[in-house]
Every structure is written in structure tokens, then in C-alpha cells.
Motif scaffolding. Sequence first.
Motif, PDB file in Angstrom:
ATOM      1  N   ARG A  89      70.491 -13.185  56.115  1.00  0.00           N
ATOM      2  CA  ARG A  89      71.857 -12.714  56.330  1.00  0.00           C
ATOM      3  C   ARG A  89      71.891 -11.971  57.661  1.00  0.00           C
ATOM      4  O   ARG A  89      71.230 -10.931  57.804  1.00  0.00           O
ATOM      5  N   GLU A  90      72.628 -12.503  58.617  1.00  0.00           N
ATOM      6  CA  GLU A  90      72.746 -11.826  59.927  1.00  0.00           C
ATOM      7  C   GLU A  90      73.943 -10.886  59.845  1.00  0.00           C
ATOM      8  O   GLU A  90      75.087 -11.298  59.975  1.00  0.00           O
ATOM      9  N   THR A  91      73.650  -9.629  59.615  1.00  0.00           N
ATOM     10  CA  THR A  91      74.727  -8.695  59.246  1.00  0.00           C
ATOM     11  C   THR A  91      75.699  -8.403  60.400  1.00  0.00           C
ATOM     12  O   THR A  91      76.847  -8.083  60.153  1.00  0.00           O
ATOM     13  N   ARG A  92      75.217  -8.535  61.645  1.00  0.00           N
ATOM     14  CA  ARG A  92      76.137  -8.242  62.751  1.00  0.00           C
ATOM     15  C   ARG A  92      77.282  -9.259  62.768  1.00  0.00           C
ATOM     16  O   ARG A  92      78.435  -8.906  63.011  1.00  0.00           O
ATOM     17  N   ALA A  93      76.957 -10.497  62.465  1.00  0.00           N
ATOM     18  CA  ALA A  93      77.985 -11.538  62.477  1.00  0.00           C
ATOM     19  C   ALA A  93      78.635 -11.710  61.100  1.00  0.00           C
ATOM     20  O   ALA A  93      79.842 -11.934  60.997  1.00  0.00           O
ATOM     21  N   GLU A  94      77.852 -11.571  60.035  1.00  0.00           N
ATOM     22  CA  GLU A  94      78.370 -11.908  58.699  1.00  0.00           C
ATOM     23  C   GLU A  94      78.751 -10.697  57.856  1.00  0.00           C
ATOM     24  O   GLU A  94      79.308 -10.845  56.771  1.00  0.00           O
ATOM     25  N   GLY A  95      78.410  -9.509  58.331  1.00  0.00           N
ATOM     26  CA  GLY A  95      78.667  -8.302  57.531  1.00  0.00           C
ATOM     27  C   GLY A  95      77.561  -8.089  56.507  1.00  0.00           C
ATOM     28  O   GLY A  95      76.739  -8.976  56.268  1.00  0.00           O
ATOM     29  N   ARG A  96      77.566  -6.895  55.912  1.00  0.00           N
ATOM     30  CA  ARG A  96      76.507  -6.582  54.936  1.00  0.00           C
ATOM     31  C   ARG A  96      76.666  -7.403  53.661  1.00  0.00           C
ATOM     32  O   ARG A  96      77.790  -7.728  53.272  1.00  0.00           O
ATOM     33  N   LEU A  97      75.543  -7.655  53.048  1.00  0.00           N
ATOM     34  CA  LEU A  97      75.536  -8.386  51.791  1.00  0.00           C
ATOM     35  C   LEU A  97      76.159  -7.502  50.706  1.00  0.00           C
ATOM     36  O   LEU A  97      75.767  -6.358  50.532  1.00  0.00           O
ATOM     37  N   GLU A  98      77.164  -8.029  50.016  1.00  0.00           N
ATOM     38  CA  GLU A  98      77.787  -7.292  48.920  1.00  0.00           C
ATOM     39  C   GLU A  98      77.060  -7.672  47.631  1.00  0.00           C
ATOM     40  O   GLU A  98      77.201  -8.795  47.144  1.00  0.00           O
ATOM     41  N   LEU A  99      76.274  -6.742  47.118  1.00  0.00           N
ATOM     42  CA  LEU A  99      75.403  -7.119  46.000  1.00  0.00           C
ATOM     43  C   LEU A  99      76.154  -7.415  44.704  1.00  0.00           C
ATOM     44  O   LEU A  99      75.642  -8.116  43.837  1.00  0.00           O
ATOM     45  N   SER A 100      77.396  -6.918  44.599  1.00  0.00           N
ATOM     46  CA  SER A 100      78.163  -7.278  43.401  1.00  0.00           C
ATOM     47  C   SER A 100      78.482  -8.781  43.395  1.00  0.00           C
ATOM     48  O   SER A 100      78.838  -9.344  42.368  1.00  0.00           O
ATOM     49  N   GLN A 101      78.343  -9.419  44.579  1.00  0.00           N
ATOM     50  CA  GLN A 101      78.590 -10.873  44.686  1.00  0.00           C
ATOM     51  C   GLN A 101      77.285 -11.661  44.758  1.00  0.00           C
ATOM     52  O   GLN A 101      77.267 -12.810  45.174  1.00  0.00           O
ATOM     53  N   ILE A 102      76.173 -11.051  44.396  1.00  0.00           N
ATOM     54  CA  ILE A 102      74.876 -11.706  44.568  1.00  0.00           C
ATOM     55  C   ILE A 102      74.815 -13.044  43.819  1.00  0.00           C
ATOM     56  O   ILE A 102      74.131 -13.987  44.248  1.00  0.00           O
ATOM     57  N   GLY A 103      75.583 -13.152  42.749  1.00  0.00           N
ATOM     58  CA  GLY A 103      75.597 -14.382  41.950  1.00  0.00           C
ATOM     59  C   GLY A 103      76.033 -15.595  42.761  1.00  0.00           C
ATOM     60  O   GLY A 103      75.631 -16.724  42.474  1.00  0.00           O
ATOM     61  N   GLN A 104      76.864 -15.366  43.798  1.00  0.00           N
ATOM     62  CA  GLN A 104      77.308 -16.499  44.626  1.00  0.00           C
ATOM     63  C   GLN A 104      76.156 -17.074  45.449  1.00  0.00           C
ATOM     64  O   GLN A 104      76.156 -18.236  45.828  1.00  0.00           O
TER      65      GLN A 104
END
Length: 399
Positions: free
Chosen positions: A251-266
Motif C-alpha cells: 500500500r503506497e500511502t502517499r498516493a493511496e492514503g492509509r489502510l483503513e483496517l475496518s475495511q481489511i476484509g476487502q
Amino acid sequence: MSKKSTAVNANVVDTKRPTVVGADKHPGWHALRKLAARITTPLLPDDYLHLANPLWSARELRGRILEVRRETEDSATLVIKPGWGFSFDYQPGQYMGIGLLIDGRWRWRSYSLTSSPATASAGTARVRSRAIRSSPATSGSDRTVTITVKAMPEGFLSTHLVGGVAPGTIVRLAAPQGNFVLPDPAPASVLFLTAGSGITPVMSMLRTLVRRNQITDITHVHSAPTATDVMFADELAALAQDHPGYRLAVRETRAEGRLELSQIGQLVGDWRERQTWACGPEGMLNQAEKVWSSAGISDRLHLERFAVTKAAPAGAGGTVTFARSGRRVAADAATSVMDAGESAGVQMPFGCRMGICQSCVVELVEGHVRDLRTGQEHDPGTRVQTCISAASGDCVVDI
Ligand SMILES: Cc1cc2nc3c(=O)[nH]c(=O)nc-3n(C[C@H](O)[C@H](O)[C@H](O)COP(=O)(O)OP(=O)(O)OC[C@H]3O[C@@H](n4cnc5c(N)ncnc54)[C@H](O)[C@@H]3O)c2cc1C
Ligand code: FES
């Protein structure tokens, strides 16, 4: 700018004799050293040993930095050859303490080992990936260990280790420890959740799994600002190519934003079924705790924290007296009793240096100390963690 570091020499080593770390694991060696101490009195065995080889010491674990290898723009892997008494049977995921002499004072920090332990099972692996074969960090046979350090902005020791420490420097070591470890055999399905330098303990796990031929079903989600900030990027890519059981999502956070762990199932459909090892910034780990707890599967989440959030310093600090040596030092409200002791030359016991492992607990004899995380004051007679306690007025600790 890098700080001045000095190799261990007879003029600067502590005069005190702490218990040799790991002596319990090697009683034979320890007995031999004690015998040497008797024979060589009045000179100490260290005086002779040090002349022969600076890595030989009866007092403490030492290591020599063999190589500092750049990983990314702000991180580097240090290849260290430990000296006498170091036990290579650490577990993947554990960390060790490293001490450097800078400006006349030993500065200690903890770093996860990124190398794979040299165990019998590691040596019998039948299948190795190209990545692991080509990595000098993974071979236990050369009796080296590696740590990988990310230079923190303003960070005192990390900037020095990444940018200023010279190969050949002799360092002090504290034996590997920690509970963030991978069992053997590994669980059938695993999720590694890492971010930034939090990948380091998982790297030791991955290298060990390859050596054990246990890459069965691993999903690895790693976050970094950009692709060029991913430590071990080539090795991870080769691992994914060589082992269909290892799937890497960066996950490239600068371009994609931080990983939202509540959505980890996706991203990881079966995350609930997996045993998860997570290491990264505090925000990510706090969120993981919440998500796994609401799913009722906290027992499947294993966390490693590299830092804790500290409360704003309160009060003026005080003078800390170390009862057994009688040493005293003035410390402000933001300085831990551990740092204060080390600055006064007191041999402070430690492990994580961040309030988790309890290795540093001592009795508060007089006065008060304040928990740097919560602000809570502790009274005389209680046992306190020196790594996250600061003087709240003058105090005396039993060490
Ligand atoms: C069990 C364990 C394992 C660790 N493993 C690694 C590892 O493999 N690689 C690695 O690079 N680091 C690792 N660390 C972190 C490391 O011990 C140091 O804390 C880090 O290198 C910063 O040290 P410093 O002297 O440069 O910073 P300091 O001068 O001590 O601190 C500078 C500032 O940065 C803050 N800070 C310190 N560490 C962090 C952090 N990790 N995140 C956010 N803020 C921080 C401090 O609160 C302070 O405000 C680990 C820590 C622990 C407890
Ligand atoms: S050193 Fe681990 S709790 Fe203090």
C-alpha cells in the motif's frame, strides 16, 4: 550530522560487573570465565581477553559491526558479528538491545533482528528461494545477525546507526528477547500486517519460514509512503515470485492514503481465519486491536510496538538517587529514570525500553515518580518501570 562513536577500550568500559547476559544458557562457558577470573587476579580476564580480541568479554555481550548496508533512503541494515556468549537460538520476531558509546556515554536502543536464527531446523530446509539464498542476512552459518534501522527524524541513535556508524565499531549487545514470535511449525494460514520499519521482525519470520520450507499460505499487507520506501523490496518481490503461497500487497500511502483496517476484509477476505502478526505505527496497531476485538478474535492478533505515546511532561523533575551505588543525577520531568541512570553510569536493567516487558522494574524507595504515558504518580514502596517513569520531585530507587 553523525555523532562521534568510540570503540570499547580499557579507559571507557564500566568498572561495574553486571551479570553476563545469557550466562544461564551457557553455564559451561560462564564457569570457565569465573575460573579465568580467579587465575588472572589481580588483573581481570577482560583485560587479557580484550587485548586478544575486542569481541571477547567476560562482563558483557559485545559485537562488531561488519557492514552497514543501505536499504532505502533513510534505512540501513547493520550486519553484526556477536562475540563470546551470544546465543544464536533466538526466535524469529525477537529484538535485541544494542549499545553504542557516543560522546562518552553508552546509548542503548532495541531493534528487531531481521536475520533468521541459526537453528537446526533452519539448516535443514530443503527448498530455498533465490531471494533468501542471495541474502547475506539470512545465513546463520556465518555467525552474524542483522538489524535494520530506519532513521527517525530527530532520532538520536537511529540517525547515527543509519548514517554515521563505521564498520568495525564494537558495540554492546543485550540478549534477544520478546514475545512477538512465530511458532514452529507456523500456523496453516498467516496474515502479516506491517508498515514502515514494522516490517523488520516479520522479515526474520519470512526468512525463517523459507528456510524451514513452511511458506504455505501467507498474505502480507505492507504500507509505506512510496514504493521506494519499502525495505527489502527486491527480496520480497523475489519471494512472491518463487513461492505461490506468499502474496504481497504493498500500500503506497502517499498516493493511496492509509489502510483503513475496518475495511481489511476487502483486501483479505479470510482475515478472520488467519493468525495475524502486526507491527507498525501506534495508530495502525491501536486500530488493529479495535477491529480484531470487535470481531471477537483478539487471540488471533499478535502485536509488536516500537514506540509509545507519552503524555506531556509535568512538573520540574528532581534528583534521582540510585541507592546501591549512591549515584545521583538531576533529571527533568521528561527524562526516564532509566535514561537518568544510564547518564550517571548506572547499569540499568532493560528490555523493550517502552513499558511492555517489565525487565526494568525496580523498587521506588523514597519520593515519587510519574508514568510518562499516563501521568499517574507512583508512591514509595511500589515497584516501578524505570523506562517509562520520570522523577516527580527528588526520589530514591533501589538499584
Ligand atoms: C521491541 C522494539 C523493536 C524495535 N525494532 C526496531 C527496528 O527493527 N527498526 C527500527 O528502525 N526501530 C526499531 N525500534 C525503535 C528503536 O528502538 C528506536 O526507538 C528508534 O530507532 C528511535 O531511536 P532514536 O534514538 O533515533 O530516537 P530518540 O532520540 O530516542 O527519539 C526521537 C523521537 O522519536 C520518537 N520515537 C522514537 N521511536 C519512535 C518510533 N518507532 N516511532 C515514532 N516515534 C518514535 C521519540 O518519542 C522521540 O520523540 C524498536 C523498538 C522496540 C521497542
Ligand atoms: S524495559 Fe521493558 S518495560 Fe521497561
